[in-house]
Enzyme design. Structure first.
Site, PDB file in Angstrom:
ATOM      1  N   CYS A   1       0.842  -1.197   0.000  1.00  0.00           N
ATOM      2  CA  CYS A   1       0.000   0.000   0.000  1.00  0.00           C
ATOM      3  C   CYS A   1       0.878   1.249   0.000  1.00  0.00           C
ATOM      4  CB  CYS A   1      -0.936   0.088   1.205  1.00  0.00           C
ATOM      5  SG  CYS A   1      -2.000  -1.331   1.412  1.00  0.00           S
TER       6      CYS A   1
ATOM      7  N   ARG B   1       3.637  -0.325  -5.119  1.00  0.00           N
ATOM      8  CA  ARG B   1       3.458  -0.916  -3.788  1.00  0.00           C
ATOM      9  C   ARG B   1       2.118  -1.635  -3.637  1.00  0.00           C
ATOM     10  NH1 ARG B   1       6.987   1.671  -0.047  1.00  0.00           N
ATOM     11  NH2 ARG B   1       5.698   0.944   1.655  1.00  0.00           N
TER      12      ARG B   1
ATOM     13  N   TRP C   1      -2.952  -2.649  -1.570  1.00  0.00           N
ATOM     14  CA  TRP C   1      -2.703  -4.072  -1.785  1.00  0.00           C
ATOM     15  C   TRP C   1      -3.463  -4.767  -0.674  1.00  0.00           C
ATOM     16  CZ3 TRP C   1      -0.482  -8.178   0.905  1.00  0.00           C
ATOM     17  CH2 TRP C   1      -0.175  -9.313   0.129  1.00  0.00           C
TER      18      TRP C   1
ATOM     19  N   ASN D   1      -1.620   1.927   6.068  1.00  0.00           N
ATOM     20  CA  ASN D   1      -0.778   0.860   5.541  1.00  0.00           C
ATOM     21  C   ASN D   1      -0.377   0.004   6.738  1.00  0.00           C
ATOM     22  OD1 ASN D   1       1.045  -0.720   4.195  1.00  0.00           O
ATOM     23  ND2 ASN D   1       2.582   0.878   3.930  1.00  0.00           N
ATOM     24  N   GLY D   2      -0.552  -1.305   6.650  1.00  0.00           N
ATOM     25  CA  GLY D   2      -0.194  -2.176   7.775  1.00  0.00           C
ATOM     26  C   GLY D   2      -1.365  -3.069   8.131  1.00  0.00           C
TER      27      GLY D   2
ATOM     28  N   GLU E   1      16.610 -17.935  -8.783  1.00  0.00           N
ATOM     29  CA  GLU E   1      16.234 -16.563  -9.134  1.00  0.00           C
ATOM     30  C   GLU E   1      15.597 -16.505 -10.528  1.00  0.00           C
ATOM     31  OE1 GLU E   1      15.688 -13.959  -7.683  1.00  0.00           O
ATOM     32  OE2 GLU E   1      15.869 -12.321  -9.097  1.00  0.00           O
TER      33      GLU E   1
ATOM     34  N   LYS F   1      11.824 -15.165 -11.237  1.00  0.00           N
ATOM     35  CA  LYS F   1      11.536 -14.062 -12.177  1.00  0.00           C
ATOM     36  C   LYS F   1      10.458 -14.479 -13.153  1.00  0.00           C
ATOM     37  CE  LYS F   1      12.780 -11.342 -10.614  1.00  0.00           C
ATOM     38  NZ  LYS F   1      13.516 -11.278  -9.414  1.00  0.00           N
TER      39      LYS F   1
ATOM     40  N   GLU G   1       6.892 -14.909 -11.388  1.00  0.00           N
ATOM     41  CA  GLU G   1       6.191 -13.735 -10.858  1.00  0.00           C
ATOM     42  C   GLU G   1       5.672 -12.805 -11.945  1.00  0.00           C
ATOM     43  OE1 GLU G   1       8.335 -11.143  -8.148  1.00  0.00           O
ATOM     44  OE2 GLU G   1      10.194 -11.440  -9.236  1.00  0.00           O
TER      45      GLU G   1
ATOM     46  N   HIS H   1      16.727 -37.208  -8.349  1.00  0.00           N
ATOM     47  CA  HIS H   1      16.059 -37.643  -7.112  1.00  0.00           C
ATOM     48  C   HIS H   1      14.568 -37.321  -7.142  1.00  0.00           C
ATOM     49  CE1 HIS H   1      19.917 -38.679  -5.421  1.00  0.00           C
ATOM     50  NE2 HIS H   1      20.370 -37.512  -5.843  1.00  0.00           N
TER      51      HIS H   1
ATOM     52  N   LYS I   1       5.583  -4.389  -4.453  1.00  0.00           N
ATOM     53  CA  LYS I   1       7.041  -4.277  -4.406  1.00  0.00           C
ATOM     54  C   LYS I   1       7.595  -4.532  -3.009  1.00  0.00           C
ATOM     55  CE  LYS I   1      11.077  -3.196  -6.074  1.00  0.00           C
ATOM     56  NZ  LYS I   1      11.735  -4.280  -6.814  1.00  0.00           N
TER      57      LYS I   1
END
Ligand code: M6R
Length: 619
Positions: free
Chosen positions: A2, A27, A75, A101-102, A492, A496, A499, A515, A614
């Site tokens: 947010c 955000r 968000w 926010n929170g 990584e 990428k 997402e 395995h 983000k």
């Protein structure tokens, strides 16, 4: 998570707030809203589901006048993303509007209590509970807004950054924080009149002023139209604000001709890393200087163990850091998911060094991990990109990445910045502990210096990836394989891809294939293998063979000129030769480009992928 923006001054607030929301959209972007007090004293709230553009469209035929306002891009945590749950939220009387926010953890019990007192709620959010609580305090204690905010915050459990307007006082914004960031910008308009800006980070502020105050946990600030700012804490003790100067410029927040921030940030990496190592790596004197460790050498030299805590991409760079630091310094290094570490009663000794790696410096779990480590007496070191961020301030010392603001939700230049910073840290400790022989130390310094140029070569050489990314849009799954230093690169690369393209992808140590995961291989499965002609190259070649004989499609990252793996591959990306430990800095580049172009070919919103934000300031 947010984004909060606020403004009070003589300018019209709406354009400042909307531009600020656009800058903070990375955000969170499932809904947005704005509250303004117009010259007649009406407190209006407009909210829209979706992106900030939807809010702008909604406001096109509304009264958007006013020189004071707060705004929010969301968000969702509590309640689905819709207009009702979007912020700002009104209080019962509609005299107050609040953005948040929170997470307020005890919101259910607070809500039940207020419902018992006859208050009604229209949303599912914890934020509406907060604004109602503030008004409830105001009415029941017959006090001013500031006191009511203080009383309300004393009753909440959880994290918050809030900004609040009162229709009856159009000359004042009150804001507060605990566990979620909030920055106050102190400016003067073109007529020299005082004005204040609010932001979850500096991006909505930098256009107007570079003078900022980072609000501290449990602080409440009142900003008024005539330029007064009073900060006190929840215990009502007056605080002296420290004014900082931002080191950021506006160009860094624009796309600069690129279609997406992600692509711009991928291409920025050579220069970003040059800035990161400038003044820290001295090739003439073959030296590494990290100011963050100068006063704390003994803590590092005497450390029995280093624990690195991080999340997501930062966890991947931490893993590369572990391999390098252990090799260079002989200090055992553990890498922990911050979210696990903070809740599993880990053994932490006072002679441990705990390193937090975080681009944003605001990731709630990483911050909590550091607070836990500090409470056990460990020395805490922060590796962050955002200057003045919560983790940077919570740690005993640290090193900034200095790679510039990263706006794309998918982390790229922060990853390589973190890897190179951890390498610098490893070298700096090795120098103090004398764990590397001089020749090796010099060789690593020389090689590190050349990385930005080699990165540039890698980018130029792999631009063509856009031409065949389309081929992979059919794929439902991808596998990424690497060994040693390149295992975290495989992780990584997979992160990428998933997402931003929403294709399922997994990274594995190449030898782990047999395995279990090898059962997944068929002619449909693209397998990305990082196979530089270094380290256990021959072993990786065997792993490729295993995939090939099951008809998997091989996409390889190889050292320039290597024909063996190239001939075994369906597609091949070249990188220049470098030392084993620095290969990740180059090998990740084609993987970033691959994920970017596959996502673009699939028509995804690369900079704002679904469900993501983000910086994850909630747990
Ligand atoms: O700001 P941080 O580095 O602490 O963020 C950690 C993760 O949330 C972040 O790396 C996330 O995984 C990125 N979206 C990856 O691209």
């Amino acid at each position: 998570m947010c984004g909060i923006v606020g403004y009070i001054g003589e300018q019209q607030a709406y354009p400042v707030l909307i531009k600020g929301l656009h800058r903070l959209e990375y955000r969170g972007y499932d809904s947005a809203g704005i509250a303004l007090i117009n010259p007649e004293g009406t407190l209006s709230v407009n909210k829209a589901k979706g992106k900030v553009a939807a809010l702008e469209a909604l406001c096109a035929d509304k009264d958007i006048t006013g020189t004071i306002g707060i705004a929010h891009t969301r968000w969702a945590t509590h309640g689905e993303p819709n207009t009702t749950n979007a912020h700002p939220h009104y209080s019962q009387s509609k005299n107050l509007a609040l953005v948040h926010n929170g997470i307020i953890e005890n919101y259910k019990s607070l809500r039940a209590e207020m419902e018992n007192h006859g208050l009604s709620f229209c949303s599912d959010t914890d934020t509406e509970v907060l604004v109602q609580l503030v008004e409830y305090m105001q009415v029941s204690h017959e006090c001013d807004l500031y006191t009511a905010v203080q009383l309300a915050l004393k009753n909440v459990v959880g994290a918050y950054a809030i900004a609040i307007l009162d229709r009856r006082n159009p000359d004042q914004i009150i804001c507060a924080r605990k566990g979620s960031p909030l920055i106050i910008g102190i400016g003067k308009d073109e007529n020299g009149k005082a004005e204040f800006f609010l932001g979850s980070d500096a991006t909505p502020i930098i256009e107007y002023t570079d003078k900022v105050v980072y609000l501290q946990d449990e602080e409440i600030a009142i900003m008024d139209r005539i330029g007064r700012m009073d900060i006190t804490n929840l215990a009502n003790v007056k605080q002296t604000p420290q004014i900082h100067t931002l080191q950021m410029n506006l160009d860094q927040l624009e796309k600069g001709g690129f279609p997406h921030f992600m692509l711009k940030e991928i291409w920025e990496q050579p220069n970003a890393l040059r800035t990161c190592i400038r003044g820290r790596l001295n090739v003439v004197e073959k030296d590494v200087l990290l100011s963050g460790i100068i006063d704390h050498k003994e803590r590092f030299i005497n450390a029995n163990r280093i624990i690195i805590c991080a999340c997501g991409t930062s966890w991947h760079s931490a893993l590369i850091g572990k391999y390098f630091i252990e090799e260079a310094t002989q200090i055992p290094v553990e890498v922990e998911y911050a979210s696990e570490f903070r809740y599993r009663n880990p053994v932490i000794h006072s002679d441990d060094v705990v390193i937090a790696v975080s681009q944003s410096g605001e990731t709630a779990d990483t911050l909590a991990a550091i607070q836990l480590a500090k409470s056990h007496g460990a020395f805490c070191y922060g590796i962050c990109n955002v200057i003045g961020s919560s983790i940077a301030r919570a740690t005993d010392s640290g090193t900034y990445l200095h790679v510039g603001p990263e706006i794309g939700v998918a982390s790229t230049k922060a990853f390589t910045g973190q890897v190179i910073t951890l390498a610098l840290l490893g070298l700096a400790i090795a120098k103090e502990k004398k764990t590397l022989d001089e020749q090796m130390f010099h060789m690593l310094v020389d090689e590190l210096q050349q990385i930005p140029d080699k990165m540039q070569w890698t980018l130029e050489h792999n631009k063509h990836i856009d031409q065949f990314a389309q081929i992979f849009t059919y794929a439902k799954n991808f596998i990424y394989l690497g060994r040693g230093y390149n295992y975290p690169v495989a992780l990584e690369g997979a992160l990428k891809l998933k997402e931003i393209s929403y294709i399922h992808a997994e990274g594995y140590p190449a030898a782990e294939m047999k395995h279990g995961p090898i059962a997944l291989i068929d002619e449909e499965m693209p397998v990305v293998v990082i196979a530089p002609k270094r380290g256990i190259y021959e072993k990786v070649v065997s792993n490729i063979q295993e995939v090939k004989s099951r008809k998997g499609k091989i996409i390889s990252v190889v050292t320039e000129g290597d024909t063996t793996v190239k001939e075994m591959s369906d597609y091949c990306f070249e990188i220049p030769d470098t030392r084993d430990c620095f290969v990740p800095l180059l090998a990740v580049i084609p993987l970033q480009l691959l994920s970017y172009y596959v996502a673009v070919a699939k028509g995804r919103n690369v900079d704002q992928p679904r469900n993501l934000a983000k910086s994850v300031t909630v747990e």
